[in-house]
Design a protein around this motif. Structure first.
Motif, short mmCIF file in Angstrom:
data_model
loop_
_atom_site.label_atom_id
_atom_site.label_comp_id
_atom_site.label_asym_id
_atom_site.label_seq_id
_atom_site.Cartn_x
_atom_site.Cartn_y
_atom_site.Cartn_z
N SER A 1 0.82 -1.21 0.00
CA SER A 1 0.00 0.00 0.00
C SER A 1 0.86 1.26 0.00
CB SER A 1 -0.93 -0.01 1.21
OG SER A 1 -0.22 -0.28 2.38
N ASP A 2 0.32 2.30 -0.60
CA ASP A 2 0.96 3.61 -0.62
C ASP A 2 0.47 4.37 0.61
OD1 ASP A 2 1.80 6.22 -0.99
OD2 ASP A 2 1.28 6.27 -3.12
N MET A 3 1.19 4.23 1.70
CA MET A 3 0.74 4.80 2.97
C MET A 3 0.63 6.32 2.92
SD MET A 3 0.17 2.08 4.55
CE MET A 3 -0.07 2.40 6.27
N GLU A 4 1.54 6.97 2.25
CA GLU A 4 1.50 8.44 2.18
C GLU A 4 0.22 8.90 1.50
OE1 GLU A 4 2.47 12.31 2.85
OE2 GLU A 4 3.49 10.55 3.66
N ALA A 5 -0.11 8.29 0.37
CA ALA A 5 -1.35 8.66 -0.34
C ALA A 5 -2.57 8.31 0.50
CB ALA A 5 -1.40 7.96 -1.69
N PHE A 6 -2.54 7.15 1.11
CA PHE A 6 -3.68 6.70 1.92
C PHE A 6 -3.93 7.66 3.08
CE2 PHE A 6 -5.33 4.09 5.48
CZ PHE A 6 -6.55 3.75 4.92
N PHE A 7 -2.90 7.95 3.86
CA PHE A 7 -3.09 8.82 5.03
C PHE A 7 -3.34 10.26 4.64
CE2 PHE A 7 -0.78 5.49 7.64
CZ PHE A 7 -1.94 5.04 8.24
N SER A 8 -2.86 10.70 3.49
CA SER A 8 -3.12 12.06 3.02
C SER A 8 -4.60 12.25 2.69
CB SER A 8 -2.28 12.38 1.79
OG SER A 8 -0.93 12.40 2.12
N MET B 1 7.73 6.02 8.44
CA MET B 1 8.03 7.43 8.66
C MET B 1 7.15 7.96 9.79
SD MET B 1 6.54 9.04 5.19
CE MET B 1 5.15 8.30 4.42
N PRO B 2 7.55 9.04 10.45
CA PRO B 2 6.84 9.50 11.66
C PRO B 2 5.33 9.69 11.48
CG PRO B 2 8.91 10.65 11.45
CD PRO B 2 8.76 9.83 10.20
N VAL C 1 3.21 8.23 9.40
CA VAL C 1 2.57 6.92 9.30
C VAL C 1 2.65 6.21 10.65
CG1 VAL C 1 2.72 4.65 8.21
CG2 VAL C 1 2.99 6.72 6.83
N PHE C 2 3.81 6.30 11.28
CA PHE C 2 4.02 5.64 12.56
C PHE C 2 3.01 6.11 13.60
CE2 PHE C 2 6.18 5.32 16.69
CZ PHE C 2 6.38 3.95 16.72
N ARG C 3 2.75 7.42 13.65
CA ARG C 3 1.77 7.96 14.62
C ARG C 3 0.38 7.37 14.38
NH1 ARG C 3 4.80 12.63 13.94
NH2 ARG C 3 3.45 13.38 12.29
N ARG C 4 -0.01 7.29 13.12
CA ARG C 4 -1.33 6.74 12.81
C ARG C 4 -1.41 5.24 13.13
NH1 ARG C 4 -4.79 9.61 8.68
NH2 ARG C 4 -4.24 11.77 8.99
N LEU C 5 -0.37 4.52 12.78
CA LEU C 5 -0.37 3.08 13.05
C LEU C 5 -0.33 2.79 14.54
CD1 LEU C 5 1.87 1.68 10.19
CD2 LEU C 5 -0.61 1.69 10.34
N LYS C 6 0.38 3.62 15.28
CA LYS C 6 0.44 3.45 16.74
C LYS C 6 -0.96 3.50 17.33
CE LYS C 6 1.38 6.74 19.56
NZ LYS C 6 1.82 7.78 20.44
N ASP C 7 -1.77 4.46 16.88
CA ASP C 7 -3.14 4.56 17.37
C ASP C 7 -3.96 3.32 17.00
OD1 ASP C 7 -2.56 7.07 18.37
OD2 ASP C 7 -3.39 8.14 16.66
N GLN D 1 -5.56 -12.75 13.27
CA GLN D 1 -5.21 -11.65 12.36
C GLN D 1 -3.88 -11.95 11.70
OE1 GLN D 1 -6.75 -8.28 11.65
NE2 GLN D 1 -5.32 -8.75 10.01
N LEU D 2 -3.86 -11.94 10.37
CA LEU D 2 -2.64 -12.15 9.60
C LEU D 2 -2.29 -10.86 8.86
CD1 LEU D 2 -3.39 -15.63 8.00
CD2 LEU D 2 -1.93 -15.15 9.95
N PHE D 3 -1.06 -10.42 9.02
CA PHE D 3 -0.55 -9.25 8.29
C PHE D 3 0.58 -9.71 7.39
CE2 PHE D 3 -2.03 -7.12 12.24
CZ PHE D 3 -2.93 -6.23 11.66
N ASP D 4 0.40 -9.57 6.08
CA ASP D 4 1.49 -9.84 5.15
C ASP D 4 2.27 -8.54 5.00
OD1 ASP D 4 3.25 -10.47 3.16
OD2 ASP D 4 1.73 -11.09 1.71
N CYS D 5 3.49 -8.54 5.44
CA CYS D 5 4.32 -7.33 5.46
C CYS D 5 5.30 -7.26 4.30
CB CYS D 5 5.06 -7.25 6.79
SG CYS D 5 3.95 -7.17 8.20
N HIS D 6 5.12 -8.13 3.31
CA HIS D 6 6.00 -8.10 2.14
C HIS D 6 5.96 -6.70 1.51
CE1 HIS D 6 8.07 -9.34 -1.48
NE2 HIS D 6 7.13 -8.74 -2.17
N GLY D 7 7.10 -6.11 1.34
CA GLY D 7 7.17 -4.78 0.72
C GLY D 7 7.22 -3.62 1.69
N ILE D 8 7.12 -3.89 2.98
CA ILE D 8 7.20 -2.80 3.94
C ILE D 8 8.62 -2.23 3.92
CG2 ILE D 8 7.30 -2.28 6.42
CD1 ILE D 8 4.70 -3.59 6.78
N GLY D 9 8.68 -0.92 3.87
CA GLY D 9 9.97 -0.24 3.84
C GLY D 9 9.92 1.06 4.62
#
Length: 171
Positions: free
Chosen positions: A19-26, A76-77, A79-85, A63-71
Protein backbone atom coordinates in the motif's frame (compact mmCIF):
# COMPACT_ATOMS: atom_id res chain seq x y z
CA UNK A 1 -16.47 -23.50 5.74
CA UNK A 2 -14.01 -21.03 4.26
CA UNK A 3 -11.76 -18.45 5.85
CA UNK A 4 -11.32 -20.14 9.20
CA UNK A 5 -8.22 -21.11 11.13
CA UNK A 6 -7.47 -24.74 11.95
CA UNK A 7 -9.20 -24.01 15.29
CA UNK A 8 -12.38 -22.70 13.63
CA UNK A 9 -11.64 -19.02 14.27
CA UNK A 10 -12.33 -16.41 11.59
CA UNK A 11 -9.25 -15.20 9.72
CA UNK A 12 -8.62 -11.51 9.15
CA UNK A 13 -6.08 -10.72 6.41
CA UNK A 14 -4.27 -7.49 5.63
CA UNK A 15 -1.56 -7.01 3.03
CA UNK A 16 0.33 -4.00 4.31
CA UNK A 17 3.51 -3.71 2.31
CA UNK A 18 1.98 -3.04 -1.08
CA UNK A 19 0.00 0.00 0.00
CA UNK A 20 0.96 3.61 -0.62
CA UNK A 21 0.74 4.80 2.97
CA UNK A 22 1.50 8.44 2.18
CA UNK A 23 -1.35 8.66 -0.34
CA UNK A 24 -3.68 6.70 1.92
CA UNK A 25 -3.09 8.82 5.03
CA UNK A 26 -3.12 12.06 3.02
CA UNK A 27 -6.68 11.24 1.99
CA UNK A 28 -7.93 10.78 5.58
CA UNK A 29 -8.20 13.08 8.54
CA UNK A 30 -7.24 11.69 11.94
CA UNK A 31 -10.95 11.46 12.82
CA UNK A 32 -11.72 9.53 9.63
CA UNK A 33 -8.82 7.15 10.28
CA UNK A 34 -10.01 6.57 13.85
CA UNK A 35 -13.58 5.98 12.68
CA UNK A 36 -12.45 3.53 9.99
CA UNK A 37 -10.54 1.53 12.60
CA UNK A 38 -13.51 1.55 14.98
CA UNK A 39 -15.90 0.44 12.24
CA UNK A 40 -13.56 -2.40 11.27
CA UNK A 41 -13.20 -3.60 14.85
CA UNK A 42 -16.93 -3.33 15.52
CA UNK A 43 -17.70 -5.32 12.37
CA UNK A 44 -15.22 -8.00 13.43
CA UNK A 45 -16.72 -8.03 16.93
CA UNK A 46 -20.19 -8.56 15.42
CA UNK A 47 -18.88 -11.46 13.30
CA UNK A 48 -17.21 -12.99 16.36
CA UNK A 49 -20.41 -12.67 18.39
CA UNK A 50 -22.30 -14.43 15.60
CA UNK A 51 -19.67 -17.19 15.44
CA UNK A 52 -19.66 -17.54 19.23
CA UNK A 53 -23.42 -18.05 19.20
CA UNK A 54 -23.24 -20.55 16.34
CA UNK A 55 -20.38 -22.54 17.90
CA UNK A 56 -21.59 -22.31 21.50
CA UNK A 57 -18.25 -20.97 22.74
CA UNK A 58 -16.25 -17.75 22.79
CA UNK A 59 -14.70 -17.31 19.36
CA UNK A 60 -11.78 -15.00 18.72
CA UNK A 61 -10.05 -14.08 15.45
CA UNK A 62 -6.67 -14.79 13.96
CA UNK A 63 -5.21 -11.65 12.36
CA UNK A 64 -2.64 -12.15 9.60
CA UNK A 65 -0.55 -9.25 8.29
CA UNK A 66 1.49 -9.84 5.15
CA UNK A 67 4.32 -7.33 5.46
CA UNK A 68 6.00 -8.10 2.14
CA UNK A 69 7.17 -4.78 0.72
CA UNK A 70 7.20 -2.80 3.94
CA UNK A 71 9.97 -0.24 3.84
CA UNK A 72 10.94 3.20 5.08
CA UNK A 73 7.79 4.77 3.60
CA UNK A 74 5.76 2.67 6.04
CA UNK A 75 7.64 3.68 9.18
CA UNK A 76 8.03 7.43 8.66
CA UNK A 77 6.84 9.50 11.66
CA UNK A 78 3.47 10.51 10.19
CA UNK A 79 2.57 6.92 9.30
CA UNK A 80 4.02 5.64 12.56
CA UNK A 81 1.77 7.96 14.62
CA UNK A 82 -1.33 6.74 12.81
CA UNK A 83 -0.37 3.08 13.05
CA UNK A 84 0.44 3.45 16.74
CA UNK A 85 -3.14 4.56 17.37
CA UNK A 86 -4.53 1.67 15.32
CA UNK A 87 -2.37 -0.86 17.19
CA UNK A 88 -3.45 0.42 20.59
CA UNK A 89 -7.18 0.49 19.86
CA UNK A 90 -7.84 -3.28 20.05
CA UNK A 91 -5.76 -3.55 23.21
CA UNK A 92 -7.67 -0.77 24.96
CA UNK A 93 -11.23 -1.59 23.97
CA UNK A 94 -11.28 -5.08 22.42
CA UNK A 95 -8.71 -7.09 24.39
CA UNK A 96 -10.24 -10.51 23.64
CA UNK A 97 -10.80 -9.94 19.93
CA UNK A 98 -7.69 -11.76 18.68
CA UNK A 99 -6.24 -15.09 19.78
CA UNK A 100 -3.25 -14.52 17.50
CA UNK A 101 -1.80 -11.59 15.61
CA UNK A 102 0.77 -12.80 13.12
CA UNK A 103 2.90 -10.53 10.95
CA UNK A 104 4.89 -12.42 8.35
CA UNK A 105 7.40 -11.39 5.69
CA UNK A 106 8.41 -8.70 8.15
CA UNK A 107 11.78 -6.99 7.67
CA UNK A 108 14.11 -5.99 10.50
CA UNK A 109 13.18 -2.30 10.16
CA UNK A 110 9.54 -3.16 10.84
CA UNK A 111 10.56 -5.31 13.80
CA UNK A 112 12.40 -2.27 15.19
CA UNK A 113 9.30 -0.13 14.62
CA UNK A 114 7.22 -2.70 16.51
CA UNK A 115 9.70 -2.58 19.39
CA UNK A 116 8.85 1.13 19.75
CA UNK A 117 5.12 0.36 19.99
CA UNK A 118 5.35 -2.84 22.03
CA UNK A 119 5.73 -1.17 25.47
CA UNK A 120 2.42 0.62 24.83
CA UNK A 121 0.58 -2.72 24.63
CA UNK A 122 -0.61 -4.94 27.45
CA UNK A 123 1.35 -8.08 28.24
CA UNK A 124 -1.68 -10.15 27.15
CA UNK A 125 -1.62 -8.65 23.64
CA UNK A 126 2.17 -8.84 23.44
CA UNK A 127 1.95 -12.60 24.09
CA UNK A 128 -0.44 -13.04 21.15
CA UNK A 129 1.77 -11.22 18.64
CA UNK A 130 4.14 -13.23 16.49
CA UNK A 131 6.56 -11.72 13.98
CA UNK A 132 8.12 -13.85 11.23
CA UNK A 133 10.93 -12.71 8.95
CA UNK A 134 10.75 -13.67 5.27
CA UNK A 135 13.03 -16.65 5.94
CA UNK A 136 10.51 -18.00 8.46
CA UNK A 137 7.35 -17.02 6.58
CA UNK A 138 7.11 -19.69 3.91
CA UNK A 139 4.19 -21.94 4.72
CA UNK A 140 3.22 -19.91 7.80
CA UNK A 141 -0.35 -19.16 6.67
CA UNK A 142 -0.88 -22.88 5.96
CA UNK A 143 0.23 -23.68 9.50
CA UNK A 144 -2.64 -21.51 10.75
CA UNK A 145 -5.44 -22.40 8.33
CA UNK A 146 -6.39 -25.05 5.77
CA UNK A 147 -5.88 -24.35 2.04
CA UNK A 148 -9.65 -23.93 1.59
CA UNK A 149 -9.47 -20.83 3.82
CA UNK A 150 -6.49 -19.15 2.19
CA UNK A 151 -5.91 -17.20 -1.01
CA UNK A 152 -3.85 -18.99 -3.65
CA UNK A 153 -0.96 -16.55 -3.16
CA UNK A 154 -0.51 -18.00 0.36
CA UNK A 155 -0.70 -21.63 -0.73
CA UNK A 156 -4.46 -21.85 -0.44
CA UNK A 157 -7.15 -22.79 -2.91
CA UNK A 158 -9.12 -19.51 -3.05
CA UNK A 159 -8.50 -18.10 -6.52
CA UNK A 160 -10.75 -15.08 -6.04
CA UNK A 161 -12.44 -13.13 -3.29
CA UNK A 162 -15.37 -15.21 -1.97
CA UNK A 163 -18.78 -13.79 -2.85
CA UNK A 164 -19.87 -13.24 0.75
CA UNK A 165 -16.68 -11.34 1.53
CA UNK A 166 -17.05 -9.22 -1.61
CA UNK A 167 -20.67 -8.48 -0.69
CA UNK A 168 -19.69 -7.48 2.86
CA UNK A 169 -17.09 -5.10 1.41
CA UNK A 170 -19.59 -3.65 -1.06
CA UNK A 171 -17.68 -4.95 -4.08
Amino acid sequence: EHRKSHGGEPLAFASLGLSDMEAFFSSLTQAQWSNANLYGLEYLLLRLDQESLAQGRLVTAVQLFDCHGIGLQHVMPRVFRRLKDAVQLPDRYYPELFSQIVAFNILPIAVRAYELIRPLLSKAIQERIRLATPARSEGLPLSLAPPSSLPACYGGSLAQLPEDVAAALGI
